[in-house]
Design an enzyme around this catalytic site. Sequence first.
Site, PDB file in Angstrom:
ATOM      1  N   ILE A 149      23.408  37.844  25.532  1.00 60.84           N
ATOM      2  CA  ILE A 149      24.346  38.955  25.277  1.00 60.84           C
ATOM      3  C   ILE A 149      25.708  38.678  25.916  1.00 60.84           C
ATOM      4  O   ILE A 149      26.748  39.080  25.386  1.00 60.84           O
ATOM      5  CB  ILE A 149      23.747  40.330  25.715  1.00 60.84           C
ATOM      6  CG1 ILE A 149      24.626  41.507  25.239  1.00 60.84           C
ATOM      7  CG2 ILE A 149      23.532  40.448  27.208  1.00 60.84           C
ATOM      8  CD1 ILE A 149      24.632  41.742  23.770  1.00 60.84           C
TER       9      ILE A 149
ATOM     10  N   HIS B  24      29.034  37.303  24.194  1.00 57.72           N
ATOM     11  CA  HIS B  24      29.985  38.107  23.409  1.00 57.72           C
ATOM     12  C   HIS B  24      31.182  38.469  24.269  1.00 57.72           C
ATOM     13  O   HIS B  24      31.089  39.266  25.199  1.00 57.72           O
ATOM     14  CB  HIS B  24      29.266  39.342  22.842  1.00 57.72           C
ATOM     15  CG  HIS B  24      28.217  38.953  21.847  1.00 57.72           C
ATOM     16  ND1 HIS B  24      28.544  38.519  20.578  1.00 57.72           N
ATOM     17  CD2 HIS B  24      26.871  38.842  21.948  1.00 57.72           C
ATOM     18  CE1 HIS B  24      27.428  38.198  19.928  1.00 57.72           C
ATOM     19  NE2 HIS B  24      26.399  38.382  20.746  1.00 57.72           N
TER      20      HIS B  24
ATOM     21  N   ASN C 267      33.525  48.409  22.381  1.00 60.07           N
ATOM     22  CA  ASN C 267      34.034  49.367  21.404  1.00 60.07           C
ATOM     23  C   ASN C 267      33.149  49.354  20.152  1.00 60.07           C
ATOM     24  O   ASN C 267      32.265  48.490  20.011  1.00 60.07           O
ATOM     25  CB  ASN C 267      35.526  49.111  21.116  1.00 60.07           C
ATOM     26  CG  ASN C 267      35.784  47.757  20.495  1.00 60.07           C
ATOM     27  OD1 ASN C 267      35.109  47.372  19.542  1.00 60.07           O
ATOM     28  ND2 ASN C 267      36.759  47.030  21.033  1.00 60.07           N
TER      29      ASN C 267
ATOM     30  N   ARG D  76      22.734  40.190  16.647  1.00 62.95           N
ATOM     31  CA  ARG D  76      21.588  40.302  17.557  1.00 62.95           C
ATOM     32  C   ARG D  76      20.499  41.253  17.088  1.00 62.95           C
ATOM     33  O   ARG D  76      19.432  41.291  17.707  1.00 62.95           O
ATOM     34  CB  ARG D  76      22.082  40.714  18.951  1.00 62.95           C
ATOM     35  CG  ARG D  76      23.161  39.813  19.521  1.00 62.95           C
ATOM     36  CD  ARG D  76      22.704  38.372  19.635  1.00 62.95           C
ATOM     37  NE  ARG D  76      23.692  37.543  20.312  1.00 62.95           N
ATOM     38  CZ  ARG D  76      23.473  36.282  20.683  1.00 62.95           C
ATOM     39  NH1 ARG D  76      22.318  35.701  20.436  1.00 62.95           N
ATOM     40  NH2 ARG D  76      24.417  35.587  21.288  1.00 62.95           N
TER      41      ARG D  76
END
Length: 247
Positions: free
Chosen positions: A86, A89, A192, A203
């Site tokens: 994760i 990103h 956002n 994902r």
Amino acid sequence: MEVKLLKATEDPEETICTAARNDYMEEFAGDKSFKEIMTTIEGETIEEKKETLIGHLLKQGHFGPFEHPQATFAVKGISRSCMAQITRHRHVSFDVRSMRYVSFDDVDPENVAEGEMVVTPPSANDPDWVGRNQKGGAVDDETVEKREEIFRESVKRSVEDYQELLDLGMPPEDARFVLPIGTEVNMVLSMNARMLMHVADMRAAADAQWEIREMTEEILDLAKEWCPITFEYYEENMKNRKNRLAP
Ligand SMILES: Cc1cc2nc3c(=O)[nH]c(=O)nc-3n(C[C@H](O)[C@H](O)[C@H](O)COP(=O)(O)OP(=O)(O)OC[C@H]3O[C@@H](n4cnc5c(N)ncnc54)[C@H](O)[C@@H]3O)c2cc1C
């Protein structure tokens, strides 16, 4: 794993619509009520107007307005492996529980073997589980019992070694090197609405690993409560589309 929505922009879809209408209005959006801003948009009620505009923006790929509302999530008990995925990103902001300042010196290695502190992948105890790049398919009970035993013994041993290194005065930041990649972390992450769709594209997809997929699905469920028109449209029209690339 547990995922909670901590904080989020209030009236996110009012913000999205105002930002989008700003682009095509001669007047200053800051001087107008939301009702005035939405006057020319098709729909009987303000909710219908929001649905019209948000659907139009997503359909056209006008994604900029979705960068204004932001949400912060708390995630408990994901593996460092999932964390590594994760945190790739770059437009998501993270805080991760430190293993330099938090040491697991009072954790019982027996409990670790039973599933505490280290995430147990389903393939360690489910004979029918088939993961990616797996040799063969489902396995028999005997094989999965063996897998489970090796997995449990290995995580137990590494926690015992870790604690022994701490006892020998090694700093937690160095002793942690012997802990498995499945070691749990808690994190807080903010992004956002546009980025949330992008993370979900990558994902929540079938080719992502089960753990990050589960986390992303939970984030998406919370996003649907927070920003319903956007994420219902996403779910119905955009999720799992082919050739996704950075909405
Ligand atoms: C199934 C799967 C398998 C993967 N396997 C691997 C692997 O084996 N090894 C590995 O290293 N990674 C792997 N990744 C990670 C993947 O390559 C990306 O690094 C990660 O998903 C981040 O997504 P992103 O590239 O869209 O970037 P994000 O940081 O999410 O950025 C969002 C978008 O912003 C734009 N952007 C951001 N930064 C730049 C930039 N510097 N230049 C141009 N455009 C930019 C791009 O359009 C990008 O899509 C895998 C991901 C998935 C989903």
